[in-house]
Design an enzyme around this catalytic site. Structure first.
Site, PDB file in Angstrom:
ATOM      1  N   GLU A 159       0.833  -1.205   0.000  1.00 31.03           N
ATOM      2  CA  GLU A 159       0.000   0.000   0.000  1.00 31.03           C
ATOM      3  C   GLU A 159       0.868   1.255   0.000  1.00 31.03           C
ATOM      4  O   GLU A 159       1.767   1.375   0.828  1.00 31.03           O
ATOM      5  CB  GLU A 159      -0.932  -0.025   1.217  1.00 31.03           C
ATOM      6  CG  GLU A 159      -1.957  -1.160   1.098  1.00 31.03           C
ATOM      7  CD  GLU A 159      -2.499  -1.660   2.425  1.00 31.03           C
ATOM      8  OE1 GLU A 159      -2.365  -0.947   3.429  1.00 31.03           O
ATOM      9  OE2 GLU A 159      -3.044  -2.781   2.451  1.00 31.03           O
ATOM     10  N   PHE A 199      -1.768  -5.914  10.731  1.00 35.98           N
ATOM     11  CA  PHE A 199      -2.608  -6.128   9.545  1.00 35.98           C
ATOM     12  C   PHE A 199      -2.369  -7.496   8.919  1.00 35.98           C
ATOM     13  O   PHE A 199      -3.128  -7.937   8.044  1.00 35.98           O
ATOM     14  CB  PHE A 199      -2.400  -5.019   8.506  1.00 35.98           C
ATOM     15  CG  PHE A 199      -2.429  -3.630   9.071  1.00 35.98           C
ATOM     16  CD1 PHE A 199      -3.098  -3.351  10.258  1.00 35.98           C
ATOM     17  CD2 PHE A 199      -1.803  -2.584   8.420  1.00 35.98           C
ATOM     18  CE1 PHE A 199      -3.122  -2.055  10.795  1.00 35.98           C
ATOM     19  CE2 PHE A 199      -1.822  -1.287   8.939  1.00 35.98           C
ATOM     20  CZ  PHE A 199      -2.476  -1.028  10.128  1.00 35.98           C
ATOM     21  N   ILE A 200      -1.349  -8.169   9.373  1.00 35.80           N
ATOM     22  CA  ILE A 200      -1.100  -9.520   8.873  1.00 35.80           C
ATOM     23  C   ILE A 200      -2.209 -10.471   9.318  1.00 35.80           C
ATOM     24  O   ILE A 200      -2.403 -11.528   8.731  1.00 35.80           O
ATOM     25  CB  ILE A 200       0.291  -9.993   9.342  1.00 35.80           C
ATOM     26  CG1 ILE A 200       0.955 -10.810   8.260  1.00 35.80           C
ATOM     27  CG2 ILE A 200       0.227 -10.775  10.628  1.00 35.80           C
ATOM     28  CD1 ILE A 200       2.428 -10.985   8.473  1.00 35.80           C
ATOM     29  N   GLU A 247      -4.887  -6.920   1.946  1.00 34.14           N
ATOM     30  CA  GLU A 247      -3.707  -7.696   2.341  1.00 34.14           C
ATOM     31  C   GLU A 247      -3.728  -9.137   1.848  1.00 34.14           C
ATOM     32  O   GLU A 247      -2.670  -9.721   1.571  1.00 34.14           O
ATOM     33  CB  GLU A 247      -3.520  -7.664   3.856  1.00 34.14           C
ATOM     34  CG  GLU A 247      -2.880  -6.381   4.381  1.00 34.14           C
ATOM     35  CD  GLU A 247      -3.825  -5.201   4.478  1.00 34.14           C
ATOM     36  OE1 GLU A 247      -5.028  -5.392   4.223  1.00 34.14           O
ATOM     37  OE2 GLU A 247      -3.382  -4.089   4.806  1.00 34.14           O
ATOM     38  N   HIS A 288      -1.979  -1.329  16.564  1.00 34.26           N
ATOM     39  CA  HIS A 288      -0.910  -0.913  15.647  1.00 34.26           C
ATOM     40  C   HIS A 288       0.488  -1.167  16.203  1.00 34.26           C
ATOM     41  O   HIS A 288       1.441  -0.574  15.724  1.00 34.26           O
ATOM     42  CB  HIS A 288      -1.046   0.579  15.311  1.00 34.26           C
ATOM     43  CG  HIS A 288      -2.103   0.899  14.316  1.00 34.26           C
ATOM     44  ND1 HIS A 288      -3.424   0.647  14.516  1.00 34.26           N
ATOM     45  CD2 HIS A 288      -2.033   1.440  13.069  1.00 34.26           C
ATOM     46  CE1 HIS A 288      -4.130   1.048  13.469  1.00 34.26           C
ATOM     47  NE2 HIS A 288      -3.312   1.525  12.574  1.00 34.26           N
TER      48      HIS A 288
END
Ligand SMILES: Cc1ncc(C[n+]2csc(CCOP(=O)(O)OP(=O)(O)O)c2C)c(N)n1
Ligand SMILES: Cc1ncc(C[n+]2csc(CCOP(=O)(O)OP(=O)(O)O)c2C)c(N)n1
Ligand SMILES: [Mg+2]
Ligand SMILES: [Mg+2]
Lengths: 327, 331, 331, 327
Positions: B34, B93-94, B67, B136
């Site tokens: 991204e 985000f994995i 993703e 995060h």
């Protein structure tokens, strides 16, 4: 559905040859498992032969295929030698994957079969990667990615189709719509009327065809392949079909209303295609010869699978990484 | 001295240089992620800055926020000879792409009986301490280390980052390369252009005799600080920087602990069921009767990463924790 | 004897009964999952059979193949007072829904400062040994155990399954309840209808004096078989069935090992970076000087689950492995 | 976009009151962060005020909201008291979440704010769960689920919208389309022309509106709410808008072409809405009074946030599970 012209006789013969091999192989698998000669979980493909046979007849051996656990028809139609495939289904060391993958995980790069996945929808993003490689490589290959109606409800479908569309990847998304995901009818899981509609929602060229009609299916496949090879990007083909023997062997299809099953039997693609050949003046003897050849292929493959050895136990330490894992 | 090369570089820059080198060396190296192309700013942390300008947007592709599609595209292209480097912007985000990584990238070599391989690299960054809160900042390397077929790598300084990321990209196995956001812009000595750090080999950046501090990533800097402090009291710490977390370099670890006869494993991730447990267990299994005391462990607390700085600090692994653990172990 | 209750029930049946009981006791209990309603057969393994007929398809909902949506619907309804039980058909499929589970279910209580809670239960099943291959057999409990805020539960027999699943559903925290496919249809003594097994409490199904076998799920049966065999040689094994894997019952574990002074942790999951590492580490940390030998570990090999029966068997944890490890530890 | 009638004056006043509070709050946050009074990562909402204000004006306090990291406008419009919200943004123990969540994770059940997520797209499946609860409970509540244009590329969007559609859940999916996901323009990431088109592909009632027009946005919101409360299921509203201060504070918007930014400034919803009120004979003084009241609210909230204490460090052991974790 369109009123496509009948395909050429040799195309139909090609499709029939592949489809009959599939039909007979499926029957033989069911028989041998029923008889206890093979102990495997098996996802029958009876009823979906023509979708696959017509699709693969429209591409080349070096084009890529990504398919799913219900993949025997795709794998055979794509050209994996029956012996190698049967041996893998049986878990033998002579199989395509040395017995490590099994029926849900067939890979055979020689015939372009790159991935078979057991995770619903997961092949779609991977197919994009193959398409991306072809696009960068300018090798003019297409990737065919097979999945079911149920798979179109999962996130990977959405992400994958969108990425293919924005990058104009040479991928053909072949949704084999057999109306059911396991035991649940599509109408209970799918907010849209068709899967093709979802492709349109994503801006993708999308068609819905009678996958059980060899000519119609072949025409749609060919068009999608030409479109992709010309650099115009992906197509979603929703091929309407049916599976006659449930989700996996042993499934009684109790959830399928009788009338629906009867209608499906009437639409069985195999007798229809056979009749079309006869109508085209292919002789009964010629057809029988094809069938006999397929039978012989299966006889040999099944025997080979039974006769082959299981891999040695400590094979599990090999192919995990590029180096052998210490015991 | 104007045409001498810089003596120091930042961590983020080192990663950038490693990718640039890999792209120059092998045109099968492609980047996906991204905002990574220059039109979009060269990545949110600018780690890929300049690469699309140099190598084109065919090879350096900004992607949708997808993703699964990103990792899937990496898997597929890797299967047919590419060396994709996919950026997962932040490690949390994995969680939306674990299927592609675990069920596919890690397994396809095995399930295909070795017919195919998946030489992809996932770059991702994470790290607590800067008030990004619960979604995060997570360190999830323990999950990945538990997956046979995946290599997991983390660098503690720019030179290692350069050498390890290059090796990761060139490795024929799927590798997850974990960067650390809070230290992206810290500097370290610049590596030589041909510098390579092999995967699977730990380093011993500080030798010592009393105790081994086994760590990686940000734990290395913290361990150095503690070692320095304790040296003043005559306590001699050896530091092992694992660099590859899985499979880890047992030989170097065991050799060190055989010498010092005491060890503390240090990481930023939550302590419970973290990677420290495996390392500690392996040391006990191999060196039980040599040990002066049980292997200690330092990690962060049993809680999501808190937002407020006071709680985040109390929750997070720290130099104090390391010092306390070393003192406890050495009695 | 015709109107006596059955003396034995199957594991799958026990789970079914626990859900039926929870639904009868609390109308906020709802079920979500693929094919789980009776029209679709009551679940692929029939674990939810009869429940939609009894409680209606409003409360027992067959879903699309959309694991993120399934877990998300559970998270959302749990936030406002429901007690959803979401079935993830096989544990490997949780890889597509990790975000919902880890970033949301596990964290929302904390991140909201305790204003909300997420009393959901994820039921899932897995287990190797039946030729389902690399993507349908993984044991991933170590990942979940590493996530603060999630409880992880596994039963080793039908009565415990009944009592633990009921407790999981009634627990105010998110719980992942792991079932074992290959033993779904094995029988065990039937529990009393009001039987409850509290979360967080291990059981000691076999007492012994020489060594503690600490295990859960399918490891318990295998450990019993080995204990039985070794008893013939005068080796006395104590068995600890953790039942709740995380947070685990340290008190019972440490008490047992303090007595036996030797331990082996046994699980079906891959050994490297598995839950056994944490348990082993905790024992060493607390009981180092009492131990006769380092804590042993038994788990499956470092490889994806192989398809072919010969390789699958060689790869998988086994009674032989346990026996060998016990003998090694006891010297 | 439709040619909706102008909304009633009191509706517009209500929308303006909320929107102005948002605009002023955003400005104050940017100012205080710029001045180093607050050290937080901040996602500006300037430009998106009216979308949110009009949407929340169409629902009740006890209706549910699920929003995202860029959520200040939604949270204020939904009614979270400014003091509580500011204190949470500042990480103080007096905040909505005791400082544990922070700006990306605001929860405030009293005003129906159930989840704020930092994971793109993840709120969508959760919103369904709230809607499901309302459907089972028959409590007549609706759930509003906010997300961006970029989020419509992720799997959870697809899965969530489909599930809402088949179950006819009372959820309003409000896509605040500000054209950019971080630094990437929608045209480079989205295969479809609109997001609404994707909703249609999923069989969902879908509309695309000028979110910067209070009346048009309010009408669309109201219709969607009525539709949901009547048991007719979800709506996807694609509300066109813009963000003026980049993805997060410090972002220079270098990737936005000058003409695009200029056009957006011309379409700035706030001066337009203010002028509409004047046109409706609301006096300048009345408007100024609203603005002054909002300023006072913010003054008080900001001071409260600054004056409040940070939570004690070992607060991290509380609220992980329902029992305190031992030190
Ligand atoms: C992510 C995921 N969820 C659930 C399953 C279990 N599962 C296997 S096949 C299947 C049905 C798939 O239906 P469809 O896509 O229509 O393909 P078909 O089997 O009809 O060919 C399901 C739910 C899975 N394999 N992966
Ligand atoms: C799953 C995931 N991937 C990536 C990110 C990083 N990220 C945060 S916001 C954002 C852009 C989202 O754009 P959009 O949905 O349009 O919302 P906007 O920020 O414009 O309001 C990205 C990529 C994330 N938070 N979650
Ligand atoms: Mg189907
Ligand atoms: Mg946006």
């Amino acid at each position: 559905m369109s009123n496509t012209q009948m395909a050429d006789k040799d195309v139909l013969l090609d499709i029939f040859t592949r489809a009959d091999l599939i039909m007979q192989s499926d029957r033989r698998f069911r028989k041998m498992i029923g008889a206890g000669q093979l102990q495997i979980v098996y996802y029958p493909v009876r009823g979906q032969e023509v979708v696959s046979a017509a699709m693969m007849a429209a591409i080349n051996q070096d084009d890529y295929l990504v398919t799913i656990y219900r993949g025997l028809h795709d794998q055979l139609a794509k050209g994996i030698p029956s012996k190698d495939l049967w041996a893998e289904f049986a878990g033998k060391v002579t199989g395509t994957c040395k017995g490590k993958g099994g029926p849900m995980h067939i890979t055979h790069p020689e015939t372009g079969v790159m991935v078979t996945t057991g995770i619903v929808g997961s092949g779609i993003p991977i197919a994009n990667g193959l398409g991306l490689a072809s696009q960068l490589e300018k090798d003019n290959k297409v990737t065919v990615c097979c999945f079911g109606d149920g798979a179109s409800n999962i996130g990977a479908f959405h992400e994958g189709l969108n990425m293919a569309q924005i990058w104009k990847l040479p991928v053909i998304f072949l949704c084999q719509n057999n109306h059911y995901g396991e035991h649940t009818h599509m109408r209970d899981t799918t907010g849209s009327k068709t899967i093709a509609q979802r492709g349109e929602g994503l801006g993708m060229r999308s068609v819905r065809v009678n996958g059980n009609d060899a000519s119609e299916m072949y025409a749609a496949a060919k068009e999608a392949v030409d479109h992709a090879r010309a650099g115009n990007g992906p197509t979603l083909i929703e091929a309407m079909t049916f599976r006659f023997h449930g989700h996996l062997l042993g499934d009684t299809s109790h959830y399928i209303p009788k009338e629906e099953m009867e209608q499906a039997r009437e639409d069985d693609p195999m007798p229809i295609l056979r009749q079309q050949l006869l109508d085209l003046q292919v002789s009964e003897a010629d057809i029988a010869a094809i069938e006999a050849k397929n039978t012989a292929t299966i006889d040999e493959a099944a025997q080979f699978a039974l006769d082959s050895d299981y891999p040695p136990g400590d094979e599990y330490r090999i192919d995990v990484l590029d180096v052998e894992i210490a015991a | 001295m104007s045409d001498e090369k810089p003596q120091e570089i930042m961590f983020a820059q080192a990663c950038n240089m490693a990718m640039a080198r890999a792209m120059a060396d092998d045109d099968k190296v492609i980047l996906l992620g991204e905002d990574i192309a220059d039109k979009e700013g060269g990545g949110v942390f600018k780690v890929t800055a300049g690469l699309s300008e140099k190598y084109g947007t065919d090879r350096v592709r900004s992607t949708p926020i997808s993703e699964q599609a990103i990792v899937g595209a990496a898997v597929g292209s890797a299967l047919v000879g590419y060396r994709p480097v996919a950026e997962i912007m932040l490690m949390n985000f994995i969680t939306v792409a674990m299927d592609q990584l675990v069920n596919h990238a890690a397994k396809l070599r095995f399930m295909s009986g070795g017919q195919t391989s998946v030489p992809l690299t996932i770059r991702t960054t994470t790290g607590a301490g800067t008030g990004l809160g619960g979604q995060h900042s997570d360190m999830l390397e323990a999950w990945l280390a538990h997956v046979p077929g995946l290599k997991v790598v983390a660098a503690s300084n720019p030179a290692d980052a350069y050498g390890l990321l290059y090796s990761s990209i060139m490795d024929d196995n799927p590798v997850v390369f974990i960067e650390n956001t809070p230290t992206y812009f810290t500097k370290g000595p610049a590596p030589a252009p041909d510098h390579v750090v092999p995967l699977g080999k730990a380093s011993v950046p500080r030798e010592g005799t009393d105790i081994s501090l086994i760590t990686y990533g940000r734990g290395v800097g913290a361990s150095h600080a503690v070692a320095e402090k304790l040296a003043g009291e005559g306590i001699s710490c050896e530091i092992i920087d694992l660099r590859t977390i899985a499979p880890f370099d047992e030989e170097t670890v065991l050799k060190s602990v055989a010498k010092t006869r005491a060890a503390v494993v240090v990481h930023e991730a939550v302590k419970n069921f973290g990677t420290g447990a495996e390392i500690s267990s392996r040391i006990h299994e191999e060196l039980f009767s040599d040990l002066k005391a049980p292997v200690g462990r330092v990690g962060s607390g049993y809680a999501p990463v808190p937002f407020s700085p006071t709680i985040e600090k109390a929750w997070m692994f720290s130099e104090d924790d390391i010092e306390r653990e070393v003192r406890k172990i050495l009695g």
